[in-house]
Design a protein around this motif. Structure first.
Motif: not given
Length: 324
Positions: A211-213, A274-277, A281-282, A289-290
């Protein structure tokens, strides 16, 4: 028991991860001597680095007379750390068996009138009190990251906790410019984490269902609900949504929608996909940026935001008092 902060000679911190280092920084900034213990290799060096990075924020917030990073001492045993301490803040990993073991050691070596506060985010204090010689002086004192900036601390007494201990804890945490929320009935996850967990579960469903990132979910909070919550919280926000009649009209108009299956309260299965998404995404959202750079920006933002919160909400409205 000590009656005021002038009589407090020493504070102890057991466990110096992210939360423990936040407590150390706040205690030092408020002018206290702090003794720390953490058996992990390199813990002392990591703590000094953490304090160094956070100290600029503390200077902006305001340092107490005599405040200095030099007033921190690392010692090799729990016994040395807690000896003669007014308050001991425990921050070991969130494993019940480990916390109980460490708290038993603290209880054994701390002076009888010392306050023991556990930073646990989910375990009930009554569970942690089992097997302690002085269970009456233990309570949950759960802060929020970054501890050196965010003022909320949830105080939760267990079945054996004395009310006088809760009262003294309230006075102490207020003295270091925190906002104690005394939770009158213990429950796993306390209050704030349960609210955040509900939002977190829904966010995972939204990402998992395409639905969203992760970046879009963050934007929905940052530019919408988050701005309002920083000032008012969910209840007063909805009170304003009801117009002149406030919450009464809001519940009449929007209350029936609570029956609609908009949310998914069950957490989604944390599959590898899901973990990889979430991870990808993050990482995409963070760009080049670290984590350290993002933390610095976060701290700078929160220091400025706290000034606004205090300007528009100067009193500790909604914060429970120590008296039952």
């Amino acid at each position: 028991m000590h009656e005021n902060e002038q009589q407090i000679e020493k504070l102890a911190v057991i466990g110096t991860g992210v939360i423990g280092n936040g407590w150390i920084t706040r205690f030092l900034a408020k002018g206290y001597d702090v003794v720390a213990f953490d058996p992990a290799e390199g813990a002392e060096e990591r703590t000094h680095q953490s304090i160094k990075r956070a100290w600029e924020s503390m200077e902006k917030i305001g340092l107490a007379d005599g405040a200095s990073p030099d007033r921190l001492t690392f010692v090799p045993t729990v016994e040395e750390a807690v000896q003669d301490a007014y308050l001991i803040q425990e921050n070991v990993p969130e494993r019940e068996d480990l916390k109980k073991s460490v708290l038993e050691s603290i209880d054994q070596f701390a002076k009888p009138d010392a306050i023991i506060g556990s930073s646990t985010s989910g375990i009930k204090p009554s569970t942690l009190q089992k097997n302690l010689k002085h269970p009456e002086r233990l309570l949950v004192a759960h802060p929020f990251n970054p501890v050196h900036i965010l003022p909320l601390v949830e105080l939760v007494g267990g079945e054996s906790t004395e009310q006088t201990i809760i009262n003294q804890a309230v006075k102490f945490y207020e003295s270091i410019h925190m906002k104690p929320l005394v939770v009158q009935k213990e429950i796993e996850g306390h209050v704030a984490d349960r609210l955040m967990e509900a939002l977190w579960r829904e966010a995972l469903h939204i990402v998992n269902d395409g639905i969203a990132t992760t970046e879009e979910v963050d934007a929905a909070i940052v530019y919408g609900a988050g701005l309002r919550w920083a000032q008012m919280g969910p209840f007063l926000t909805f009170h304003l949504a009801g117009g002149e009649q406030g919450m009464r009209h809001m519940l009449e108009q929007f209350g029936p929608a609570l029956k609609l299956p908009w949310t998914k309260l069950e957490a989604p299965e944390l599959t590898d996909e899901l973990k990889e998404k979430v991870v990808e995404g993050c990482e995409t959202h963070a760009g080049d940026k670290s984590v350290a750079e993002l933390e610095d920006k976060r701290d700078e933002f929160l220091v400025k935001l706290l000034d606004l919160v205090e300007e528009y909400w100067p009193e500790s409205k909604g914060i429970a008092t120590s008296e039952k």
